[in-house]
Enzyme design. Structure first.
Site, PDB file in Angstrom:
ATOM      1  N   CYS A 173       0.830  -1.210   0.000  1.00 24.67           N
ATOM      2  CA  CYS A 173       0.000   0.000   0.000  1.00 24.67           C
ATOM      3  C   CYS A 173       0.859   1.252   0.000  1.00 24.67           C
ATOM      4  O   CYS A 173       0.890   1.995  -0.969  1.00 24.67           O
ATOM      5  CB  CYS A 173      -0.912   0.004   1.227  1.00 24.67           C
ATOM      6  N   GLU A 218       4.172   1.419   2.079  1.00 20.71           N
ATOM      7  CA  GLU A 218       5.298   1.165   2.971  1.00 20.71           C
ATOM      8  C   GLU A 218       6.643   1.327   2.265  1.00 20.71           C
ATOM      9  O   GLU A 218       6.925   0.604   1.317  1.00 20.71           O
ATOM     10  CB  GLU A 218       5.195  -0.246   3.537  1.00 20.71           C
TER      11      GLU A 218
END
Length: 841
Positions: A438, A440
């Site tokens: 997502c 990171e």
């Protein structure tokens, strides 16, 4: 010299055909991998686990059915059916067996499963009882931890039930030297060992496992070379015959040897991506900086006249389609949290090199173009932005955003690079970061980040403060005192922090238990062969072989917690409009909207027990009627009016997300209750914990398990998305909202933050609209925000798509840290996206 840009090969109609074939039917669950794996495990019972894993991977590569789909230029699929998936019983299996009869009809991410597949898997599962990573992990956890998980304070489901993902491997290494080169490296490392070394046996077996899995990958590609050549011999279409011959030549060369052309590099990349997903069920295997490691092959072929930009673009478009072919089945609960069949394969473009120079190139633009061509959820395209980013590149990215596909996501080098350096990542490595899953950040090829290690619901500890640590008569949290006796906001806030710290400790216990279980039962030699410095250290990535080792669980609910605690501070302690006891009663009664679901279910169960005990049968419809009666008649009219007044008071208070300094700085402090305690913990691989602030899409299903909160949020409704404000609470425009979010400490949340905004399409119309949009991004990043992503779609369109899904099969929207086809999402998740504030300039 062979030229790949033959006009007969570069068919403009290819991509639509590939997409149509991909989405023609519902995805299918297949049993082949599970059957092969189980057979090999039975044959190798007395061998070291790393060798069992390697031999199982070899058998899978040699025996898994292979297929070349019509019109493909890039080949390789781990399922016979388009978007089908294999299953991975070594991690967990009970949930799937329980859902055999419902997985095809569930609301989120349904899969077809044939009766013979069910039978094969049922037989396979007999072997795995007591042998999975999830069972071992559970045995390592404290009872308090298991209780907290049962009560949904946090959920470590990603790695508890699945394999290890959330990383980017050294694609560039495979492109440069092939698996032949990796085998040579492992053999040389093996020669350097002495049989008298204390850890010789363990390191030697690991290196042998690397050699076995590398040879297996070569064998897998050769099977495709043979299949393509056989198909070419039988093919009557002259153009397709030439394509199949070229495919056969490519698969004979890569990934065994280093790639010698852009076409070979594309095929080699795909085999790596595919086989990583075949070895382990971990998602978020992210391609990373595709525009950087692929560029030398593109540039060389372009300069030599071997390829045209048009054909190179078509090859990339084919890869983009293939990334949507990969799939995995999750349990029903997780499917709600990750709805949209997403594997979170994050591919990022732009950014800097090790010396801090901008490296945006032609492929960076072509990555954006590929997403425009295919208009599919994968890859989860991202772009890096800093003050050296060319305006032309940012405008190109904004043009893609304007399509409404929810891509790309935007990331701020000026925050992420120093945040990584603060965690001990070398500056040169930090400058070349990529994004995983997502949102990171990590250094590709050197990091085992364990991102998404758990979802921590920041609202649940607040519920424990009000209940003094109890839920449904069971002790779940700490006994921090009766709220009716608390004399100050500071005392109340301190109780919340104590509950937070307690549950964070339990979450760490759960994650570390799962971490240990993976190292002992499911090390991944193939994955490890492409992560520095596993070969040098002679250990798998699961045992700490990577250079950088982190664990990154994410907390969510900051907006609700900020508004909730602010409401308590002002209404109870500053203005004294009600007591904490009265607030507690309002929450228990869901602000007059009926009894919270969990409590009503509990009472319903007790009533039904008594009826059955008396000898009377109870039908499903009668149970539903009892439940409804309890919910509707629990609250008196007098109390309802009190709660209406309370909701009005709450509504009049200032809210996070409107550029109100005092509230926004309080939000920063609230975020610290999660981000700061985590920093002191270590994982079994010797690395540090780091916080993320994002929910993926778990804010919806986990919100359904959470009671009413003091910010006026009703029980069992979604929690605020990411680090943005609660839906409908931001009313001063996108810049004010961005200013609020920027006041959070994004540097400490080095595992990533997620900021969603939704715009009406008219806001981005014309050149002026795009300029305003890119100015918003640059302004937010100048204020030290980390990440932004956008939906550009009208509420009317979403409502019509919900009502008439057959007319919107290709509508892609941004969900959380990923995009998905809107019609594949659960109803609750669709509602959450619809209810987000629609902005305009």
């Amino acid at each position: 010299m062979k030229k790949y840009y033959d006009s007969e090969i570069a068919k403009s109609s290819r991509i639509p055909k590939l997409i149509e074939h991909l989405y023609a039917k519902l995805p299918v669950i297949e049993a082949d991998r599970a059957v092969i794996l189980t057979r090999v495990y039975k044959e190798t019972e007395n061998e070291p686990i790393i060798m069992r894993r390697a031999k199982a991977f070899r058998a899978i590569c040699e025996e898994l059915p292979i297929t070349i789909r019509p019109d493909e230029l890039i080949v390789g699929s781990n399922s016979k059916a388009p978007r089908g998936c294999q299953v991975f019983p070594e991690y967990s299996f009970e949930w799937l067996e329980r859902e055999f009869d419902t997985v095809a009809t569930r609301s989120a991410d349904p899969f077809e499963i044939a009766e013979d597949t069910k039978q094969k898997l049922h037989e396979v599962y007999q072997y795995w009882k007591g042998k999975t990573t999830s069972e071992l992990a559970s045995s390592y956890m404290e009872q308090e931890t298991l209780t907290a998980m049962e009560h949904n304070i946090f959920t470590p489901g990603n790695y508890f039930y699945n394999g290890i993902g959330h990383l980017t491997v050294q694609y560039e290494k495979v492109l440069a030297i092939g698996y032949k080169g990796i085998i040579k490296e492992a053999k040389e490392a093996l020669k350097q060992l002495s049989i008298t070394d204390g850890d010789y046996a363990k390191r030697a077996r690991f290196l042998e496992a690397v050699i076995i899995t590398s040879k297996a990958a070569i064998k897998y590609a050769r099977r495709y070379a043979e299949l393509a050549m056989n198909m070419a011999q039988e093919c009557k279409d002259r153009t397709r015959k030439k394509e199949l011959i070229t495919i056969a030549q490519n698969c004979a060369n890569v990934p065994e040897y280093g790639a010698t052309s852009f076409y070979e590099a594309c095929q080699s990349f795909w085999f790596v991506q595919l086989l990583l997903q075949t070895e382990s069920s971990g998602h978020s295997i992210s391609p990373g900086r595709f525009d950087q490691y692929m560029y030398p092959y593109y540039k060389k072929d372009l300069d030599a006249g071997i390829i045209t930009r048009e054909f190179a673009q078509e090859l990339m478009d084919c890869i983009w389609v293939k990334l949507n072919d990969l799939n995995k089945v999750r349990d029903a609960g997780s499917a709600e949290g990750f709805a949209g069949y997403s594997l979170f394969q994050n591919l990022i473009a732009g950014g800097q090199d090790e010396e801090g120079n901008d490296v945006t190139n032609d492929l960076s633009f072509m990555c954006i173009e590929a997403s425009m061509h295919v208009m599919l959820p994968a890859p989860s395209l991202s772009v890096r932005v800093w003050n050296g980013t060319p305006d032309e590149f940012l405008m190109k990215a904004a043009t893609l955003t304007r399509t409404g596909i929810g891509l790309p996501a935007y990331y701020n080098d000026e925050v992420i690079i120093p945040a990584l350096v603060n965690r001990g990542v070398l500056l040169a490595d930090a400058r070349t970061y990529n994004i995983i899953g997502c949102v990171e950040p990590q250094k590709a090829g050197k990091t085992d980040g364990w991102h998404d290690a758990a979802f921590f619901n920041m609202l649940r500890p607040l519920e424990m403060v009000f209940s003094n640590g109890y839920e449904n008569g069971e002790k779940v949290g700490l006994q921090t005192g009766d709220v009716s006796l608390m004399k100050s906001f500071e005392e109340f806030y301190d109780a919340y922090k104590k509950q937070m710290n307690y549950f964070i400790e339990l979450m760490v216990n759960a994650i570390n238990a799962i971490d240990l279980a993976h190292a002992q039962r499911c090390p991944l030699p193939y994955q490890s062969s492409m992560i520095e410095d596993c070969i040098g250290r002679g250990k798998s990535i699961q045992e700490g072989g990577a250079v950088y080792n982190f664990t990154g669980p994410q907390g969510f609910g900051i907006a609700n917690m900020t508004d909730a605690l602010w409401a308590i501070k002002v209404l109870v302690f500053d203005e004294k409009k009600l007591t904490l006891s009265e607030y507690k009663k309002a929450l228990e009664n869901n602000f007059g909207k009926g009894m919270p679901k969990k409590k009503a279910e509990l009472i319903t169960t007790e009533i039904v027990k008594e009826i059955v005990k008396a000898g009377n049968p109870v039908s499903e419809s009668q149970i539903a009627d009892i439940f409804k009666m309890i919910c509707d008649n629990y609250i008196s009219e007098t109390d309802r009016k009190k709660y209406e007044q309370l909701l009005e008071w709450i509504d009049e208070l200032p809210k996070y997300g409107n550029d109100i300094e005092e509230v926004d700085l309080f939000a920063r402090d609230v975020a610290y209750t999660y981000t700061k305690p985590l920093e002191k913990y270590k994982n079994p691989r010797g690395g540090q914990y780091q916080a993320g602030l994002y929910p993926v899409s778990a804010n919806v299903p986990l919100g359904a398990q959470t009671g009413a909160t003091p910010d006026g949020r009703f029980a069992n409704t979604p929690i605020a998305d990411g680090v943005g404000p609660a839906s409908g609470r931001d009313n001063k425009g996108p810049t004010a909202t961005a200013n609020s979010v920027a006041k959070l400490d994004h540097f400490i949340a080095s595992n990533g933050t997620l900021f969603n905004q939704k715009f009406h399409p008219s806001a981005l119309s014309g050149v002026k609209g795009l300029q305003n949009f890119t100015s918003l991004i640059r302004g937010f990043f100048d204020e030290k925000g980390m990440h932004m992503q956008f939906n550009v779609v009208s509420k009317d369109t979403l409502l019509d798509a919900q009502a008439h899904p057959e007319n919107y099969k290709n509508l892609v929207v941004r969900v959380a840290g990923y995009s998905a086809l809107f019609t594949t999402l659960s109803r609750s998740l669709q509602d959450d996206i619809i209810n987000r504030t629609t902005q305009g300039f």
